[in-house]
Scaffold this motif. Structure first.
Motif, short mmCIF file in Angstrom:
data_model
loop_
_atom_site.label_atom_id
_atom_site.label_comp_id
_atom_site.label_asym_id
_atom_site.label_seq_id
_atom_site.Cartn_x
_atom_site.Cartn_y
_atom_site.Cartn_z
N GLU A 11 0.83 -1.20 0.00
CA GLU A 11 0.00 0.00 0.00
C GLU A 11 0.87 1.26 0.00
OE1 GLU A 11 -3.55 2.05 2.63
OE2 GLU A 11 -2.89 0.04 3.10
N LYS A 16 -2.51 2.39 -2.94
CA LYS A 16 -3.77 1.64 -2.97
C LYS A 16 -3.72 0.53 -1.94
CE LYS A 16 -4.44 2.34 -7.91
NZ LYS A 16 -4.54 1.67 -9.21
N PRO A 17 -4.85 0.24 -1.29
CA PRO A 17 -4.86 -0.86 -0.33
C PRO A 17 -4.66 -2.20 -1.03
CG PRO A 17 -7.07 0.02 -0.62
CD PRO A 17 -6.14 0.90 -1.40
N LEU A 19 -6.01 -5.05 -0.03
CA LEU A 19 -7.35 -5.63 -0.07
C LEU A 19 -8.37 -4.51 -0.21
CD1 LEU A 19 -7.24 -8.18 2.88
CD2 LEU A 19 -7.21 -8.70 0.46
N GLU A 20 -9.44 -4.79 -0.91
CA GLU A 20 -10.53 -3.85 -0.98
C GLU A 20 -11.69 -4.42 -0.18
OE1 GLU A 20 -11.55 -2.26 -4.78
OE2 GLU A 20 -9.48 -2.32 -5.46
N PHE A 21 -12.14 -3.66 0.80
CA PHE A 21 -13.22 -4.11 1.68
C PHE A 21 -14.54 -3.53 1.20
CE2 PHE A 21 -10.57 -6.15 4.69
CZ PHE A 21 -9.39 -5.44 4.73
N CYS A 23 -14.79 -7.76 1.52
CA CYS A 23 -14.35 -8.86 0.67
C CYS A 23 -14.50 -10.18 1.42
CB CYS A 23 -12.90 -8.67 0.23
SG CYS A 23 -11.71 -8.71 1.56
N GLY A 78 -12.96 -4.56 7.15
CA GLY A 78 -11.82 -3.67 7.30
C GLY A 78 -10.76 -4.25 8.20
#
Length: 99
Positions: A11, A16-17, A19-21, A23, A78
């Motif tokens: 990140e 950008k993270p 993981l996208e939550f 998920c 999250g």
């Protein structure tokens, strides 16, 4: 001959993270078999991630039957939720490892 290089970016590098939550997120818990590990893992997951369908839960005993791994797929919302789940699992005293 083609050579491929696989790199992972963090990140911090991309902004950008990873993981996208929300998920779908599998959590594998390993502990000593026969100590109500499965029941306690599911209680903690449900307390932090809501109702979990039995189809989202799997378990496997080690070859000698000493250890049990319980994998639960949750809908992760999250990092704070995941941190709480990991901390509560470790605090049980039943868990040897969380992946």
């Amino acid at each position: 001959m083609n050579k491929f290089t696989v790199t992972e970016s963090s990140e911090a590098e991309t902004g950008k993270p990873i993981l996208e939550f929300p998920c779908e997120y599998p959590i594998k818990v390993i502990g000593v078999a026969g100590q109500n590990l499965r029941q306690r893992v599911i209680e903690i997951m449900r307390a932090n991630a809501g109702d979990i369908d039995e189809s989202q839960i799997s378990e496997r005993e080690s070859s000698e039957g000493r250890f049990l791994s319980v994998t639960v797929v949750i809908t992760a919302t999250g990092k704070p939720q995941l941190d709480t789940i990991f901390a509560e699992l470790k605090a049980t005293g039943l868990v040897k490892m969380v992946l």
